[in-house]
Design a protein around this motif. Structure first.
Motif, PDB file in Angstrom:
ATOM      1  N   SER A 177      -0.649  -7.766  -6.113  1.00 15.02           N
ATOM      2  CA  SER A 177      -1.447  -7.935  -4.893  1.00 15.02           C
ATOM      3  C   SER A 177      -0.746  -8.739  -3.799  1.00 15.02           C
ATOM      4  N   ASP A 291       9.247  -2.573  -1.307  1.00 19.28           N
ATOM      5  CA  ASP A 291       7.861  -2.398  -1.730  1.00 19.28           C
ATOM      6  C   ASP A 291       6.982  -2.748  -0.539  1.00 19.28           C
ATOM      7  N   LYS A 292       6.463  -1.722   0.138  1.00 18.17           N
ATOM      8  CA  LYS A 292       5.674  -1.942   1.349  1.00 18.17           C
ATOM      9  C   LYS A 292       4.193  -2.156   1.058  1.00 18.17           C
ATOM     10  N   SER A 293       3.836  -2.188  -0.211  1.00 19.68           N
ATOM     11  CA  SER A 293       2.427  -2.404  -0.546  1.00 19.68           C
ATOM     12  C   SER A 293       2.003  -3.849  -0.293  1.00 19.68           C
ATOM     13  N   TYR A 302      10.208  -6.927   4.016  1.00 17.02           N
ATOM     14  CA  TYR A 302       9.687  -6.556   2.705  1.00 17.02           C
ATOM     15  C   TYR A 302      10.767  -6.853   1.669  1.00 17.02           C
TER      16      TYR A 302
END
Length: 501
Positions: A177, A291-293, A302
């Motif tokens: 998260s 990881d662009k989440s 990022y």
């Protein structure tokens, strides 16, 4: 005979002239600008030795050492001098993981417990899994402060103890998260490499990463590079760089203890810039995918596999990473638009390698661009503050004693009973001692992100140890003196009261 002698003499003179001309022309105006820039930054930073490499396209256009690699200005730094990388080691470990993913030995979506039996983490009081992918991108939820769990250890099983010691770790975020940089993530990845490959981490990296990239002077772990021309390490103390033999953290090798030199860094940078059809090249391209989440703390940045990646308008503008150990630091930056990359290795923990690397890249990319101003190095600031506080504490102690005297005098003037006055004095000195003990904890929290002082002393300027010693002695001596004075004054007062009766 004389004619032959004259001919040989003329040929020698011609050879010297040709060599001199070639030597002079080898130093281009750009090289001279880079030299001047580095020398200026070295003077500002106080770093004893720096090695720099610049790659443009598929060629190393600049490789040079500055300063010295040994104590007392011994051993000049060259392009072949070895340095500890610090966290720029992570990109190598990430590439090792991706090779095992490519071979099918590891899956990025696998839980860590598949490779480390019994491993689990805790989030909100419940057991949870973290994945290899989350370790790779610092989204595991393992807190930054877990770095304090890495023990001083030089034994062969140090990496295993680091990884298994995280069993039951309390996570600060739900896995996947949030980005939170935790160096120990990559130590766990190093142990997963061992479990998946059946080889010690050091051996696997030597055979499957360094050898594949023709990096013959690159080693995993301090002990592996001991036979080479390894620079001594330094750290600042009382406004000067001083030789410092830092303890060994072998259990932190995958995250921070790859050892290499500028010559091999140039090969590493060329492999990052130039992608062919080979497996290793495709894996390097994969390591550049962020990881662009989740977002990092820096706008537009990022995290990939061992790289911080800055994007603008959907294009990768920079790949970079800083590295620091207690007595070494480094910075690597890659600019795809300029087809250029810079690597800086230093034998002191400092913020200046990043400044130097970015400034050199500006010279390579745009020779007319104005350079930024000087950088603020937190270690220099802390060192100056520590030196000043050694003097300041003495003055504060005098002021404090005077204020205590005034307070006690006021208490006495109100005809407070002797026994009660003694209690007040004892409580006052006891309170001072308690406050003095709490202060270092507060400094640790607010100035050093809550790291323990045992670690701060290793990583921070040498002046901190002296400051802590003087502070502790002054605090203890003043409080003991105050409490002792209370005791004897109370006895004297009681004798006086008895005599009057």
């Amino acid at each position: 005979m004389m004619r032959n002698v004259w001919l040989v003499f003329c040929l020698c003179i011609l050879s010297v002239q040709i060599w001199s001309g070639g030597h002079a022309s080898a130093q281009t105006p750009v090289d001279k600008r880079i030299d001047a820039l580095i020398e200026k930054q070295m003077k500002e930073s106080g770093i004893p030795g720096i090695s720099v490499t610049v790659v443009k396209g598929n060629a190393a256009v600049y490789e040079k050492g500055f300063g010295y690699a040994g104590d007392r200005h011994s051993r000049p730094v060259t392009a072949s001098t070895l340095f500890e990388l610090g966290s720029t080691s992570k990109a190598f470990t990430a590439l090792g993981v991706l090779k095992l993913v490519h071979s099918g030995a590891i899956s990025l979506n696998d839980p860590v417990s598949r490779y480390i039996s019994g491993f689990y983490a805790v989030y909100n009081g419940k057991k949870t899994d973290i994945t290899v992918h989350q370790l790779l991108h610092h989204t595991s939820g393992i807190p930054f402060l877990s770095i304090a769990d890495i023990k001083i250890d030089s034994k062969e099983d140090a990496l295993e103890k680091t990884a298994k010691g995280l069993k039951g770790v309390e996570l600060s975020h739900k896995p996947g998260s949030t980005f939170e940089y935790a160096t120990i993530n990559y130590d766990v990845l190093g142990y997963i490499i061992e479990q998946a490959s059946g080889q010690p981490y050091e051996q696997y990296m030597a055979e499957h990463v360094f050898k594949q990239l023709d990096m013959s002077n690159t080693y995993a772990g301090r002990h592996a590079g001991d036979d080479g021309d390894v620079s001594s390490g330094f750290k600042i103390g009382f406004l000067k760089a001083r030789a410092y033999d830092a303890p060994e953290y072998r259990g932190n090798t995958p995250a921070g203890y790859i050892i290499t030199n500028a010559e091999d860094v140039s090969k590493w940078l060329r492999s990052q810039l130039n992608h062919s059809d080979g497996d290793i090249s495709r894996l390097i391209e994969q390591s550049h995918l962020p990881d662009k989440s989740v977002k990092t703390d820096e706008p537009g940045v990022y995290y990939g596999a061992g790289w911080s990646i800055f994007e603008k308008k959907g294009r990768v503008k920079e790949l970079f990473h800083a590295g620091s150990n207690p007595n070494f630091s480094s910075f690597i930056i890659i600019s795809p638009d300029d087809n250029a990359a810079v690597g800086v290795l230093a034998n002191m923990n400092s913020a200046y390698p990043e400044k130097i690397a970015r400034s050199v890249l500006q010279v390579i990319a745009d020779q007319n661009q104005k350079q930024d101003g000087s950088v603020t190095d937190p270690f220099q600031v802390i060192d100056k503050a520590a030196a000043a506080l050694l003097v300041l504490f003495s003055l504060l102690l005098i002021v404090l004693v005077w204020r205590v005297y005034i307070f006690l005098k006021n208490v006495k003037s109100k005809n407070v009973p002797v026994q009660q006055r003694t209690r007040i004095k004892a409580l006052l000195w006891g309170g001072l001692l308690a406050a003095g003990i709490v202060v270092p904890k507060l400094i640790s929290v607010f100035a050093f992100n809550g790291l323990p002082w045992s670690m701060i002393f290793i990583w921070g300027p040498g002046s901190l140890r002296y400051l802590a010693a003087v502070y502790g002695l002054l605090l203890l001596a003043s409080c003991l003196f105050g409490l002792t004075a209370c005791f004897f004054n109370h006895r004297a007062a009681r004798r006086s009261e008895t005599h009057e009766m």
